[in-house]
Design a protein around this motif. Structure first.
Motif, PDB file in Angstrom:
ATOM      1  N   PRO A  20       7.077   1.116  -0.987  1.00  0.00           N
ATOM      2  CA  PRO A  20       8.103   0.342   0.102  1.00  0.00           C
ATOM      3  C   PRO A  20       9.878   0.260   0.229  1.00  0.00           C
ATOM      4  CG  PRO A  20       7.313  -0.227  -1.897  1.00  0.00           C
ATOM      5  CD  PRO A  20       6.938   1.886  -2.182  1.00  0.00           C
ATOM      6  N   PHE A  21      10.218   1.500  -0.829  1.00  0.00           N
ATOM      7  CA  PHE A  21      12.044   1.586  -0.731  1.00  0.00           C
ATOM      8  C   PHE A  21      12.491   2.316   0.734  1.00  0.00           C
ATOM      9  CE2 PHE A  21      10.401   0.848  -4.831  1.00  0.00           C
ATOM     10  CZ  PHE A  21      10.529  -0.452  -5.395  1.00  0.00           C
ATOM     11  N   SER A  22      11.559   2.444   1.565  1.00  0.00           N
ATOM     12  CA  SER A  22      11.821   3.925   1.653  1.00  0.00           C
ATOM     13  C   SER A  22      13.458   3.432   3.368  1.00  0.00           C
ATOM     14  CB  SER A  22      10.654   4.191   3.037  1.00  0.00           C
ATOM     15  OG  SER A  22      10.882   5.382   3.994  1.00  0.00           O
ATOM     16  N   GLY A  23      14.138   4.298   3.709  1.00  0.00           N
ATOM     17  CA  GLY A  23      15.196   3.460   4.276  1.00  0.00           C
ATOM     18  C   GLY A  23      14.866   3.918   5.709  1.00  0.00           C
ATOM     19  N   SER A  29      11.727  -3.840   7.609  1.00  0.00           N
ATOM     20  CA  SER A  29      12.193  -4.773   7.033  1.00  0.00           C
ATOM     21  C   SER A  29      10.459  -5.912   7.038  1.00  0.00           C
ATOM     22  CB  SER A  29      12.946  -6.692   6.675  1.00  0.00           C
ATOM     23  OG  SER A  29      12.204  -7.021   8.232  1.00  0.00           O
ATOM     24  N   LEU A  30       9.364  -5.773   7.951  1.00  0.00           N
ATOM     25  CA  LEU A  30       8.152  -5.499   8.158  1.00  0.00           C
ATOM     26  C   LEU A  30       7.206  -4.963   7.419  1.00  0.00           C
ATOM     27  CD1 LEU A  30       5.995  -7.732   9.569  1.00  0.00           C
ATOM     28  CD2 LEU A  30       6.005  -6.325  11.684  1.00  0.00           C
ATOM     29  N   GLU A  31       7.629  -3.132   8.327  1.00  0.00           N
ATOM     30  CA  GLU A  31       6.761  -2.145   7.422  1.00  0.00           C
ATOM     31  C   GLU A  31       7.004  -2.519   6.092  1.00  0.00           C
ATOM     32  OE1 GLU A  31       7.230   0.732  11.031  1.00  0.00           O
ATOM     33  OE2 GLU A  31       9.051   0.819   9.312  1.00  0.00           O
ATOM     34  N   LYS A  32       7.714  -2.352   5.130  1.00  0.00           N
ATOM     35  CA  LYS A  32       8.060  -3.018   3.661  1.00  0.00           C
ATOM     36  C   LYS A  32       7.633  -4.063   3.688  1.00  0.00           C
ATOM     37  CE  LYS A  32      13.007  -1.139   3.481  1.00  0.00           C
ATOM     38  NZ  LYS A  32      14.671  -1.074   3.014  1.00  0.00           N
ATOM     39  N   LYS A  33       7.382  -5.019   3.872  1.00  0.00           N
ATOM     40  CA  LYS A  33       6.345  -6.320   3.645  1.00  0.00           C
ATOM     41  C   LYS A  33       4.882  -4.939   3.133  1.00  0.00           C
ATOM     42  CE  LYS A  33       5.145 -10.631   4.840  1.00  0.00           C
ATOM     43  NZ  LYS A  33       5.765 -12.482   5.353  1.00  0.00           N
ATOM     44  N   ASN A  34       4.624  -5.194   4.715  1.00  0.00           N
ATOM     45  CA  ASN A  34       3.449  -4.323   5.014  1.00  0.00           C
ATOM     46  C   ASN A  34       3.016  -3.515   4.009  1.00  0.00           C
ATOM     47  OD1 ASN A  34       2.737  -6.186   7.094  1.00  0.00           O
ATOM     48  ND2 ASN A  34       3.314  -4.605   8.581  1.00  0.00           N
ATOM     49  N   THR A  35       3.861  -2.883   3.339  1.00  0.00           N
ATOM     50  CA  THR A  35       3.671  -1.474   1.966  1.00  0.00           C
ATOM     51  C   THR A  35       3.367  -2.378   0.759  1.00  0.00           C
ATOM     52  OG1 THR A  35       4.711   0.206   3.083  1.00  0.00           O
ATOM     53  CG2 THR A  35       4.077   0.105   1.212  1.00  0.00           C
ATOM     54  N   TRP A  36       4.235  -3.905   0.786  1.00  0.00           N
ATOM     55  CA  TRP A  36       4.156  -4.319  -0.671  1.00  0.00           C
ATOM     56  C   TRP A  36       2.471  -4.843  -0.614  1.00  0.00           C
ATOM     57  CZ3 TRP A  36       6.529  -3.013  -4.658  1.00  0.00           C
ATOM     58  CH2 TRP A  36       7.731  -2.686  -5.042  1.00  0.00           C
ATOM     59  N   THR A  71      -5.868   0.598   6.835  1.00  0.00           N
ATOM     60  CA  THR A  71      -5.998  -0.580   6.407  1.00  0.00           C
ATOM     61  C   THR A  71      -4.390  -1.153   5.532  1.00  0.00           C
ATOM     62  OG1 THR A  71      -3.722   1.416   5.271  1.00  0.00           O
ATOM     63  CG2 THR A  71      -6.285   1.641   4.834  1.00  0.00           C
ATOM     64  N   ASP A  72      -4.159  -1.692   6.969  1.00  0.00           N
ATOM     65  CA  ASP A  72      -2.882  -3.088   6.675  1.00  0.00           C
ATOM     66  C   ASP A  72      -3.470  -3.935   7.139  1.00  0.00           C
ATOM     67  OD1 ASP A  72      -0.711  -1.398   5.694  1.00  0.00           O
ATOM     68  OD2 ASP A  72       0.170  -0.327   7.670  1.00  0.00           O
ATOM     69  N   ASP A  73      -5.198  -3.826   7.814  1.00  0.00           N
ATOM     70  CA  ASP A  73      -5.616  -5.040   8.690  1.00  0.00           C
ATOM     71  C   ASP A  73      -6.587  -5.246   7.189  1.00  0.00           C
ATOM     72  OD1 ASP A  73      -3.680  -4.259  10.741  1.00  0.00           O
ATOM     73  OD2 ASP A  73      -5.597  -3.063  11.511  1.00  0.00           O
ATOM     74  N   ILE A  74      -6.579  -4.659   6.033  1.00  0.00           N
ATOM     75  CA  ILE A  74      -7.796  -4.820   5.545  1.00  0.00           C
ATOM     76  C   ILE A  74      -7.462  -6.609   4.808  1.00  0.00           C
ATOM     77  CG2 ILE A  74      -8.397  -4.758   2.985  1.00  0.00           C
ATOM     78  CD1 ILE A  74      -9.002  -1.712   4.144  1.00  0.00           C
ATOM     79  N   THR A  75      -8.462  -7.448   4.321  1.00  0.00           N
ATOM     80  CA  THR A  75      -7.836  -8.296   4.320  1.00  0.00           C
ATOM     81  C   THR A  75      -8.048  -8.490   2.719  1.00  0.00           C
ATOM     82  OG1 THR A  75     -10.295  -9.264   4.045  1.00  0.00           O
ATOM     83  CG2 THR A  75      -8.322  -9.459   6.543  1.00  0.00           C
ATOM     84  N   VAL A  76      -7.551  -9.812   1.875  1.00  0.00           N
ATOM     85  CA  VAL A  76      -7.741  -9.697   0.728  1.00  0.00           C
ATOM     86  C   VAL A  76      -8.779  -9.916   0.528  1.00  0.00           C
ATOM     87  CG1 VAL A  76      -6.715 -11.139  -1.542  1.00  0.00           C
ATOM     88  CG2 VAL A  76      -5.523 -10.962   0.072  1.00  0.00           C
ATOM     89  N   GLY A  77      -9.825 -11.064   1.447  1.00  0.00           N
ATOM     90  CA  GLY A  77     -11.087 -10.699   0.341  1.00  0.00           C
ATOM     91  C   GLY A  77     -11.826  -9.738   0.479  1.00  0.00           C
ATOM     92  N   GLN A  78     -11.530  -8.177   1.767  1.00  0.00           N
ATOM     93  CA  GLN A  78     -12.494  -6.877   1.849  1.00  0.00           C
ATOM     94  C   GLN A  78     -11.588  -6.313   0.510  1.00  0.00           C
ATOM     95  OE1 GLN A  78     -10.268  -6.250   5.561  1.00  0.00           O
ATOM     96  NE2 GLN A  78     -12.681  -6.643   6.542  1.00  0.00           N
ATOM     97  N   ALA A  79     -10.583  -6.689   0.172  1.00  0.00           N
ATOM     98  CA  ALA A  79      -9.977  -5.645  -0.974  1.00  0.00           C
ATOM     99  C   ALA A  79     -10.574  -5.818  -1.956  1.00  0.00           C
ATOM    100  CB  ALA A  79      -8.725  -5.601  -0.800  1.00  0.00           C
TER     101      ALA A  79
END
Length: 293
Positions: free
Chosen positions: A76-79, A83-90, A159-167
Protein backbone atom coordinates in the motif's frame (compact mmCIF):
# COMPACT_ATOMS: atom_id res chain seq x y z
CA UNK A 1 23.79 -35.25 6.97
CA UNK A 2 23.74 -35.50 3.17
CA UNK A 3 20.87 -38.00 3.22
CA UNK A 4 18.85 -35.76 5.56
CA UNK A 5 19.42 -32.82 3.23
CA UNK A 6 18.05 -34.88 0.34
CA UNK A 7 15.00 -35.76 2.45
CA UNK A 8 14.56 -32.08 3.33
CA UNK A 9 14.63 -31.16 -0.34
CA UNK A 10 11.85 -33.66 -1.02
CA UNK A 11 9.75 -32.30 1.87
CA UNK A 12 10.30 -28.77 0.53
CA UNK A 13 9.23 -29.79 -2.97
CA UNK A 14 6.06 -31.45 -1.69
CA UNK A 15 5.24 -28.41 0.48
CA UNK A 16 5.90 -25.95 -2.35
CA UNK A 17 3.64 -27.84 -4.75
CA UNK A 18 0.77 -28.79 -2.46
CA UNK A 19 0.48 -25.60 -0.37
CA UNK A 20 -1.13 -23.73 -3.25
CA UNK A 21 -2.81 -26.44 -5.26
CA UNK A 22 -6.16 -27.44 -3.67
CA UNK A 23 -4.90 -30.91 -2.70
CA UNK A 24 -3.84 -30.44 0.97
CA UNK A 25 -0.21 -29.80 1.88
CA UNK A 26 -0.71 -31.07 5.43
CA UNK A 27 -2.23 -34.28 4.16
CA UNK A 28 0.65 -34.84 1.76
CA UNK A 29 3.28 -34.12 4.43
CA UNK A 30 1.60 -36.54 6.82
CA UNK A 31 1.57 -39.22 4.13
CA UNK A 32 5.16 -38.49 3.08
CA UNK A 33 6.17 -38.86 6.71
CA UNK A 34 4.85 -42.43 6.56
CA UNK A 35 7.53 -43.33 4.02
CA UNK A 36 10.29 -40.87 4.85
CA UNK A 37 11.51 -40.06 8.35
CA UNK A 38 13.88 -37.20 9.12
CA UNK A 39 16.70 -38.60 11.23
CA UNK A 40 17.84 -35.44 12.99
CA UNK A 41 18.26 -36.81 16.51
CA UNK A 42 18.43 -40.06 18.44
CA UNK A 43 16.17 -38.45 21.04
CA UNK A 44 12.69 -39.71 20.08
CA UNK A 45 10.87 -36.89 21.87
CA UNK A 46 13.05 -34.22 20.26
CA UNK A 47 12.60 -35.79 16.82
CA UNK A 48 8.80 -35.78 17.24
CA UNK A 49 8.67 -32.17 18.48
CA UNK A 50 11.00 -31.06 15.69
CA UNK A 51 8.95 -32.76 12.97
CA UNK A 52 5.71 -31.20 14.25
CA UNK A 53 7.35 -27.78 14.03
CA UNK A 54 9.17 -28.54 10.77
CA UNK A 55 5.99 -29.37 8.81
CA UNK A 56 4.51 -25.97 9.67
CA UNK A 57 7.54 -23.65 9.63
CA UNK A 58 8.69 -24.71 6.14
CA UNK A 59 5.42 -23.18 4.91
CA UNK A 60 7.05 -19.78 5.49
CA UNK A 61 9.06 -20.42 2.34
CA UNK A 62 5.85 -20.96 0.41
CA UNK A 63 4.20 -17.80 1.73
CA UNK A 64 7.33 -15.76 0.99
CA UNK A 65 6.85 -16.67 -2.67
CA UNK A 66 3.39 -15.06 -2.62
CA UNK A 67 4.80 -11.93 -0.98
CA UNK A 68 7.45 -11.68 -3.70
CA UNK A 69 5.16 -12.38 -6.67
CA UNK A 70 2.39 -10.06 -5.48
CA UNK A 71 4.58 -7.47 -3.77
CA UNK A 72 3.38 -4.61 -5.96
CA UNK A 73 -0.29 -5.55 -5.57
CA UNK A 74 -0.02 -5.99 -1.80
CA UNK A 75 2.18 -2.95 -1.08
CA UNK A 76 0.00 0.00 0.00
CA UNK A 77 3.02 2.31 0.19
CA UNK A 78 4.13 1.88 -3.42
CA UNK A 79 5.08 5.15 -5.10
CA UNK A 80 3.79 3.69 -8.37
CA UNK A 81 0.22 3.72 -7.08
CA UNK A 82 -2.16 6.65 -7.06
CA UNK A 83 -4.35 7.44 -4.04
CA UNK A 84 -7.25 5.28 -5.26
CA UNK A 85 -4.99 2.30 -5.85
CA UNK A 86 -3.47 2.68 -2.38
CA UNK A 87 -6.96 2.86 -0.90
CA UNK A 88 -7.93 -0.34 -2.74
CA UNK A 89 -4.81 -2.06 -1.41
CA UNK A 90 -5.64 -1.11 2.17
CA UNK A 91 -9.19 -2.30 1.56
CA UNK A 92 -7.87 -5.63 0.30
CA UNK A 93 -5.72 -6.05 3.40
CA UNK A 94 -8.71 -5.21 5.57
CA UNK A 95 -10.75 -7.96 3.91
CA UNK A 96 -7.87 -10.42 4.32
CA UNK A 97 -7.65 -9.64 8.05
CA UNK A 98 -11.42 -9.97 8.52
CA UNK A 99 -11.48 -13.24 6.61
CA UNK A 100 -8.69 -14.58 8.83
CA UNK A 101 -10.62 -14.12 12.08
CA UNK A 102 -12.89 -17.22 11.92
CA UNK A 103 -10.00 -19.66 11.40
CA UNK A 104 -7.96 -17.93 14.12
CA UNK A 105 -10.81 -18.26 16.61
CA UNK A 106 -11.39 -21.92 15.84
CA UNK A 107 -7.70 -22.80 15.53
CA UNK A 108 -6.49 -21.03 18.66
CA UNK A 109 -9.43 -20.53 21.02
CA UNK A 110 -11.31 -23.65 19.98
CA UNK A 111 -8.15 -25.73 20.23
CA UNK A 112 -7.52 -24.60 23.82
CA UNK A 113 -11.14 -25.23 24.83
CA UNK A 114 -11.15 -28.71 23.29
CA UNK A 115 -7.87 -29.60 25.01
CA UNK A 116 -9.17 -28.38 28.37
CA UNK A 117 -12.38 -30.39 28.06
CA UNK A 118 -11.04 -33.61 26.55
CA UNK A 119 -7.34 -33.60 27.34
CA UNK A 120 -6.41 -33.63 23.65
CA UNK A 121 -6.12 -30.75 21.21
CA UNK A 122 -7.49 -30.74 17.65
CA UNK A 123 -4.33 -32.37 16.29
CA UNK A 124 -4.68 -35.19 18.79
CA UNK A 125 -8.20 -35.97 17.60
CA UNK A 126 -8.03 -35.67 13.83
CA UNK A 127 -4.42 -36.01 12.63
CA UNK A 128 -4.60 -39.56 11.29
CA UNK A 129 -4.76 -41.29 7.92
CA UNK A 130 -8.49 -42.06 8.16
CA UNK A 131 -9.37 -38.36 8.40
CA UNK A 132 -6.91 -37.43 5.64
CA UNK A 133 -8.31 -40.05 3.25
CA UNK A 134 -11.92 -39.09 3.95
CA UNK A 135 -11.22 -35.37 3.51
CA UNK A 136 -9.34 -35.94 0.26
CA UNK A 137 -12.23 -37.92 -1.23
CA UNK A 138 -15.08 -35.74 0.07
CA UNK A 139 -13.49 -32.49 -1.08
CA UNK A 140 -12.57 -34.08 -4.39
CA UNK A 141 -16.22 -34.93 -4.98
CA UNK A 142 -17.28 -31.42 -3.92
CA UNK A 143 -14.86 -29.81 -6.38
CA UNK A 144 -16.29 -31.85 -9.24
CA UNK A 145 -19.89 -31.11 -8.22
CA UNK A 146 -19.30 -27.37 -7.83
CA UNK A 147 -17.43 -27.07 -11.13
CA UNK A 148 -19.92 -29.18 -13.14
CA UNK A 149 -23.28 -28.40 -11.59
CA UNK A 150 -23.03 -25.17 -9.61
CA UNK A 151 -24.89 -22.61 -11.69
CA UNK A 152 -24.38 -19.46 -9.62
CA UNK A 153 -23.27 -16.70 -11.96
CA UNK A 154 -19.74 -15.41 -11.54
CA UNK A 155 -20.16 -11.86 -10.27
CA UNK A 156 -16.70 -11.12 -8.89
CA UNK A 157 -13.78 -11.23 -11.30
CA UNK A 158 -11.08 -9.48 -9.27
CA UNK A 159 -9.82 -9.62 -5.68
CA UNK A 160 -10.46 -5.86 -5.50
CA UNK A 161 -14.16 -6.53 -6.15
CA UNK A 162 -14.58 -9.09 -3.37
CA UNK A 163 -17.00 -7.63 -0.85
CA UNK A 164 -16.62 -7.69 2.93
CA UNK A 165 -19.46 -10.20 3.12
CA UNK A 166 -17.81 -12.46 0.56
CA UNK A 167 -14.48 -12.19 2.37
CA UNK A 168 -16.07 -13.25 5.66
CA UNK A 169 -17.83 -16.16 3.95
CA UNK A 170 -14.54 -17.33 2.43
CA UNK A 171 -12.92 -16.95 5.84
CA UNK A 172 -15.56 -19.25 7.34
CA UNK A 173 -14.74 -21.85 4.71
CA UNK A 174 -11.08 -21.51 5.70
CA UNK A 175 -11.90 -22.87 9.16
CA UNK A 176 -12.59 -26.25 7.51
CA UNK A 177 -8.89 -26.48 6.63
CA UNK A 178 -8.14 -27.31 10.24
CA UNK A 179 -9.07 -30.85 9.25
CA UNK A 180 -6.00 -32.46 7.62
CA UNK A 181 -6.65 -33.46 4.03
CA UNK A 182 -9.15 -30.71 3.29
CA UNK A 183 -6.56 -28.14 2.13
CA UNK A 184 -6.58 -24.50 3.17
CA UNK A 185 -6.45 -23.34 -0.43
CA UNK A 186 -9.01 -25.98 -1.37
CA UNK A 187 -11.47 -24.82 1.29
CA UNK A 188 -11.17 -21.14 0.43
CA UNK A 189 -11.25 -21.64 -3.34
CA UNK A 190 -14.26 -23.96 -3.09
CA UNK A 191 -16.07 -21.47 -0.88
CA UNK A 192 -15.24 -18.55 -3.15
CA UNK A 193 -16.48 -20.42 -6.23
CA UNK A 194 -19.77 -21.23 -4.50
CA UNK A 195 -20.50 -17.54 -3.83
CA UNK A 196 -19.75 -16.34 -7.35
CA UNK A 197 -16.04 -15.48 -7.34
CA UNK A 198 -14.13 -16.27 -10.54
CA UNK A 199 -11.44 -18.96 -10.51
CA UNK A 200 -8.46 -16.56 -10.85
CA UNK A 201 -9.81 -14.20 -8.17
CA UNK A 202 -10.61 -17.14 -5.88
CA UNK A 203 -7.08 -18.48 -6.27
CA UNK A 204 -5.44 -15.10 -5.64
CA UNK A 205 -7.56 -14.31 -2.57
CA UNK A 206 -6.69 -17.77 -1.25
CA UNK A 207 -3.00 -16.92 -1.69
CA UNK A 208 -3.42 -13.68 0.26
CA UNK A 209 -5.36 -15.40 3.05
CA UNK A 210 -2.40 -17.71 3.43
CA UNK A 211 -0.16 -14.87 4.63
CA UNK A 212 -1.68 -14.36 8.11
CA UNK A 213 -2.74 -18.02 8.40
CA UNK A 214 0.68 -19.50 7.67
CA UNK A 215 2.68 -16.83 9.51
CA UNK A 216 0.47 -17.24 12.58
CA UNK A 217 0.70 -21.04 12.55
CA UNK A 218 4.48 -20.93 12.04
CA UNK A 219 4.87 -18.46 14.92
CA UNK A 220 2.84 -20.64 17.27
CA UNK A 221 4.62 -23.87 16.32
CA UNK A 222 8.02 -22.20 16.34
CA UNK A 223 7.44 -20.66 19.76
CA UNK A 224 6.19 -23.99 21.08
CA UNK A 225 9.33 -25.74 19.87
CA UNK A 226 11.61 -23.10 21.39
CA UNK A 227 9.74 -23.46 24.68
CA UNK A 228 10.21 -27.24 24.56
CA UNK A 229 13.95 -26.88 23.88
CA UNK A 230 14.41 -24.39 26.72
CA UNK A 231 12.40 -26.38 29.25
CA UNK A 232 13.98 -29.73 28.37
CA UNK A 233 17.44 -28.24 27.94
CA UNK A 234 17.69 -30.23 24.70
CA UNK A 235 20.48 -29.48 22.26
CA UNK A 236 19.49 -28.73 18.66
CA UNK A 237 21.69 -30.71 16.25
CA UNK A 238 23.20 -28.93 13.25
CA UNK A 239 21.46 -31.49 11.04
CA UNK A 240 18.07 -30.28 12.28
CA UNK A 241 18.88 -26.62 11.59
CA UNK A 242 20.18 -27.39 8.09
CA UNK A 243 17.15 -29.56 7.31
CA UNK A 244 14.75 -26.76 8.32
CA UNK A 245 16.59 -24.10 6.31
CA UNK A 246 16.93 -26.28 3.20
CA UNK A 247 13.28 -27.38 3.18
CA UNK A 248 12.08 -23.79 3.68
CA UNK A 249 14.27 -22.51 0.86
CA UNK A 250 13.15 -25.28 -1.51
CA UNK A 251 9.48 -24.66 -0.70
CA UNK A 252 10.02 -20.98 -1.60
CA UNK A 253 11.63 -21.80 -4.96
CA UNK A 254 9.00 -24.39 -5.90
CA UNK A 255 6.15 -22.11 -4.78
CA UNK A 256 7.41 -19.35 -7.07
CA UNK A 257 6.72 -21.73 -9.96
CA UNK A 258 3.49 -23.29 -8.67
CA UNK A 259 1.70 -20.03 -7.81
CA UNK A 260 2.24 -18.70 -11.33
CA UNK A 261 1.20 -22.06 -12.79
CA UNK A 262 -2.08 -22.18 -10.87
CA UNK A 263 -3.09 -18.63 -11.83
CA UNK A 264 -2.43 -19.36 -15.50
CA UNK A 265 -4.09 -22.79 -15.29
CA UNK A 266 -7.40 -21.61 -13.81
CA UNK A 267 -7.78 -18.92 -16.45
CA UNK A 268 -8.38 -21.68 -18.99
CA UNK A 269 -9.36 -24.75 -16.97
CA UNK A 270 -11.65 -25.78 -14.13
CA UNK A 271 -10.64 -27.33 -10.81
CA UNK A 272 -12.05 -30.74 -11.82
CA UNK A 273 -8.59 -32.31 -12.41
CA UNK A 274 -7.68 -31.51 -8.80
CA UNK A 275 -10.93 -33.10 -7.64
CA UNK A 276 -10.14 -36.29 -9.57
CA UNK A 277 -6.60 -36.33 -8.14
CA UNK A 278 -7.91 -35.95 -4.58
CA UNK A 279 -10.30 -38.88 -4.98
CA UNK A 280 -7.62 -41.10 -6.51
CA UNK A 281 -5.13 -40.23 -3.76
CA UNK A 282 -7.73 -40.81 -1.04
CA UNK A 283 -8.48 -44.26 -2.42
CA UNK A 284 -4.76 -45.07 -2.58
CA UNK A 285 -4.32 -43.97 1.04
CA UNK A 286 -7.12 -46.29 2.16
CA UNK A 287 -5.69 -49.16 0.11
CA UNK A 288 -2.17 -48.61 1.46
CA UNK A 289 -3.17 -48.59 5.13
CA UNK A 290 -5.61 -51.47 4.63
CA UNK A 291 -2.77 -53.60 3.22
CA UNK A 292 -0.35 -52.34 5.86
CA UNK A 293 -2.83 -53.37 8.53
Amino acid sequence: MFIEILKSILFGIVEGITEWLPVSSTGHLILLGEFLELDVSKDVTFAREFKNMFDVVIQLGAILAVAVIYFQKLNPFSGKKNSLEKKNTWSLWGKVVLASIPAALVGIVGDKILEKITGKDIDGWIFNWQVVAAALIIYGILFIIVEKFHTKQTTTNSTDDITVGQAMAIGCFQTLSIVPGTSRSGSTILGARMIGVSRPAAAEFSFFLGIPAICGAALIKGAGFVKYVMESDASVPLTAIVALVVATLVSFIVSMIVVRFLVDFVKKHSFIPFGVYRIALGVLVIAYFAIKG
